[in-house]
Design a protein around this motif. Structure first.
Motif, PDB file in Angstrom:
ATOM      1  N   THR A   4       5.865  -6.911   8.130  1.00 14.59           N
ATOM      2  CA  THR A   4       5.649  -5.557   7.620  1.00 14.59           C
ATOM      3  C   THR A   4       6.986  -4.869   7.396  1.00 14.59           C
ATOM      4  OG1 THR A   4       3.556  -5.388   8.830  1.00 14.59           O
ATOM      5  CG2 THR A   4       4.534  -3.331   8.028  1.00 14.59           C
ATOM      6  N   ARG A   6       8.486  -1.142   6.016  1.00 16.90           N
ATOM      7  CA  ARG A   6       8.141   0.226   5.626  1.00 16.90           C
ATOM      8  C   ARG A   6       9.212   0.795   4.699  1.00 16.90           C
ATOM      9  NH1 ARG A   6       5.681  -0.784  10.253  1.00 16.90           N
ATOM     10  NH2 ARG A   6       3.522   0.004  10.412  1.00 16.90           N
ATOM     11  N   VAL A  62       0.883  -1.160   0.000  1.00 15.47           N
ATOM     12  CA  VAL A  62       0.000   0.000   0.000  1.00 15.47           C
ATOM     13  C   VAL A  62       0.921   1.209   0.000  1.00 15.47           C
ATOM     14  CG1 VAL A  62      -1.780   1.294   1.209  1.00 15.47           C
ATOM     15  CG2 VAL A  62      -1.844  -1.206   1.225  1.00 15.47           C
ATOM     16  N   LEU A  96      -2.329  -6.513   1.832  1.00 12.85           N
ATOM     17  CA  LEU A  96      -1.382  -6.825   2.901  1.00 12.85           C
ATOM     18  C   LEU A  96      -1.682  -8.154   3.585  1.00 12.85           C
ATOM     19  CD1 LEU A  96      -1.203  -3.255   4.512  1.00 12.85           C
ATOM     20  CD2 LEU A  96       0.171  -4.188   2.628  1.00 12.85           C
ATOM     21  N   SER A 118      -0.290  -2.346   8.543  1.00 15.28           N
ATOM     22  CA  SER A 118       0.650  -3.446   8.693  1.00 15.28           C
ATOM     23  C   SER A 118       0.023  -4.716   8.148  1.00 15.28           C
ATOM     24  CB  SER A 118       1.049  -3.636  10.164  1.00 15.28           C
ATOM     25  OG  SER A 118      -0.100  -3.869  10.963  1.00 15.28           O
ATOM     26  N   VAL A 148       4.562  -1.102   3.176  1.00 20.54           N
ATOM     27  CA  VAL A 148       3.732   0.100   3.300  1.00 20.54           C
ATOM     28  C   VAL A 148       4.602   1.339   3.180  1.00 20.54           C
ATOM     29  CG1 VAL A 148       1.948  -1.013   4.712  1.00 20.54           C
ATOM     30  CG2 VAL A 148       3.881   0.113   5.842  1.00 20.54           C
ATOM     31  N   ALA A 186      -1.060   5.107   5.199  1.00 22.42           N
ATOM     32  CA  ALA A 186      -0.405   3.851   4.818  1.00 22.42           C
ATOM     33  C   ALA A 186       0.662   3.457   5.828  1.00 22.42           C
ATOM     34  CB  ALA A 186       0.202   3.978   3.426  1.00 22.42           C
TER      35      ALA A 186
END
Length: 514
Positions: free
Chosen positions: A240, A242, A189, A214, A232, A221, A228
């Protein structure tokens, strides 16, 4: 298989209603019919047809609120409350989107071993990121197809020859809503901002649909995005990761010392440089953010950093996505017609120093106040067209009244009218823009020029006139509509083509595309 997915064990006996005769519906209908299913397509649009298949109005298959079928496959635009969906649910008939159908076909083994799914979603940057993933995987030993919302239906990618190993699937919020079983190997995302609220009904529902990307073992994300970045993995065993435009923390992918840097997938998560950001296309923060997400996805499915670097450094963006289409000396005409919501338009303006903005169209319920507040210091003028032009003009009047702004529309006589927006703007600049628009549209549209093309030509002429009135240097006339195109054009591509033609008609030199 279990549950509704068991339907595919005897596909030849299925009675399927497919809702929608467009690209997605046609793909699903033909796939099922080719395998012996009895398929009826419902579409209430005048003239809807598919060669070799029955296309009937919805009322022909929904009687007394009941649907007599084994399965309903809906095209993405069908709302949950639509009549055919309500009838299916009342009758206990499972409802799948065409992506949900593709998922069940793939995991069932009907077409051989299941593929590796990479799902890309977000309010802005989906197509660029998906295309970047495709460019990287193409340089690996695997075969790949960019599919889904990017144009090629997922089912068509599944049956393509030679066989595709990896599906780089751009999925919209509509597609994700109707595909609750899809569990990708990696999904992202990118960002979340108001969009399609007229369809989903609320921001929470829109975010929930996007979260469908997800569900797999790797959830990527956009860490710099406030919405976003708070999301998670939706499964307990999901990881997850980032991404950031700044230095990455442990377990992240970000940017440091002029490079995309991986601290998530290398041995011991030791920081490793992947690719220099200088030269990545499209340029600017939005392009780098998309490349960082693509790098995370590809590294996450086991592609080595050298291949990721090769794919990203050689990537050329698709049409209508921040594309320089013409230039007047140092001032470029930039076609970002794909910026179909305010969030995308904001990113587009942020990639330039100072612009005259051409915008407007169908806002789809999205607010534009935040857009105007965010970009006001970079906008030297605005020319607005389309059904929601006055909504954007009103936001400019409220928050940035010094921006010279005109709105354009076609009158009953076929001529384009340019109306000034009442504000604190420079009257001389607005007058010049109006005069330029009038000169560009001196003749009503004929058989070779649509009224929409005529309005766009007038818009570009007005925008070019505003460039010359700006006290500060302007580097671009930018088409970043912040809105959908279907109020005036067949699609965003046609809108972008009209913009390019308008720039050339206004004396710009066409840019040679690499």
């Amino acid at each position: 298989m279990s549950g509704h997915a068991a339907l595919l064990t005897d596909i030849g006996s299925l009675r399927v209603v497919v809702a929608g005769a467009g690209t997605a519906g046609a793909s699903a209908a033909r796939f099922l019919a080719d395998r012996g299913a009895h398929v009826v397509v419902v579409d209430d649009r005048a003239g809807a047809a598919l060669a070799g298949l029955d296309v009937v109005p919805t009322a022909a298959v929904v009687g007394d609120g009941v649907l007599d079928a084994d399965l309903l496959v809906v095209s993405p635009g069908f709302r949950p409350e639509s009549g055919v969906v309500a009838a299916a649910r009342a009758s206990g008939v499972p409802v799948w989107g065409e992506v949900e159908l593709a998922w069940h076909v793939d995991v069932s083994g009907l077409l051989g071993p299941p593929r590796t799914w990479i799902v890309v979603t977000g309010t802005n940057g989906k197509t660029t990121t998906t295309s970047m993933v495709e460019a990287v995987v193409e340089r690996s030993p695997h075969t790949v197809a960019a599919c889904g919302n990017i144009g090629l239906p997922v089912l068509d990618a599944l049956v393509a020859e030679p066989r595709v190993d990896v599906l780089a699937a751009e999925l919209s919020s509509f597609q994700l809503f109707w595909a609750p079983s899809v569990t990708p190997a990696a999904g992202v995302v990118l960002n979340i901002a108001e969009d399609h609220l007229d369809w989903h009904g609320s921001m929470d529902a829109y975010v929930a649909a996007k979260a469908g990307a997800l569900r797999g073992p790797l959830a990527v994300v956009g860490g710099d995005d406030p919405v976003a970045g708070s999301m998670s993995a939706t499964t307990p065993d999901g990881r997850t990761v980032r991404t950031r435009l700044g230095p990455p923390a442990d377990g992240e992918v970000g940017v440091a010392d002029g490079h995309i840097v991986d601290r998530a997938f290398g041995p011991g998560r030791t920081p490793r440089r992947v690719v220099p950001v200088a030269g990545l296309r499209p340029p600017g923060p939005p392009g780098v953010a998309d490349a960082t997400a693509a790098a995370a996805l590809c590294l996450g499915i086991g592609i080595d950093p050298a291949t990721v670097a090769d794919g990203l450094s050689g990537f050329v963006p698709g049409r209508h996505r921040g594309e320089v289409v013409a230039r007047w000396g140092d001032v470029v005409a930039v076609d970002d017609s794909k910026a179909t919501n305010p969030h995308a338009a904001q990113a587009s303006v942020a990639a330039r120093r100072r612009v005259v903005l051409v915008g407007g169209g169908q806002l789809k319920g999205a607010a534009v106040d935040d857009l105007v507040l965010a970009v006001a210091d970079r906008v030297a003028g605005a020319v607005l067209l389309g059904v929601d032009r006055d909504v954007i003009a009103a936001a400019i009047t409220r928050h940035a009244p010094a921006i010279p702004t005109v709105t354009l529309f076609t009158g009953d006589d076929g001529r384009v009218n340019a109306m000034p927006v009442v504000s604190g703007a420079d009257d001389t600049a607005v007058d010049r823009a109006q005069a330029a628009a009038a000169a560009a549209s001196a003749h009503p549209a004929d058989g070779s020029t649509t009224a929409a093309d005529q309005v766009m030509a007038a818009a570009v002429a007005a925008a070019h006139a505003l460039v010359g009135t700006s006290p500060e240097p302007v580097d671009a006339v930018l088409l970043a509509p912040a809105a959908a195109s279907l109020d005036m054009f067949p699609g965003y591509g046609a809108r972008g083509d009209a913009f390019a033609a308008g720039a050339i008609a206004c004396g710009a030199t066409a840019e040679v595309r690499a």
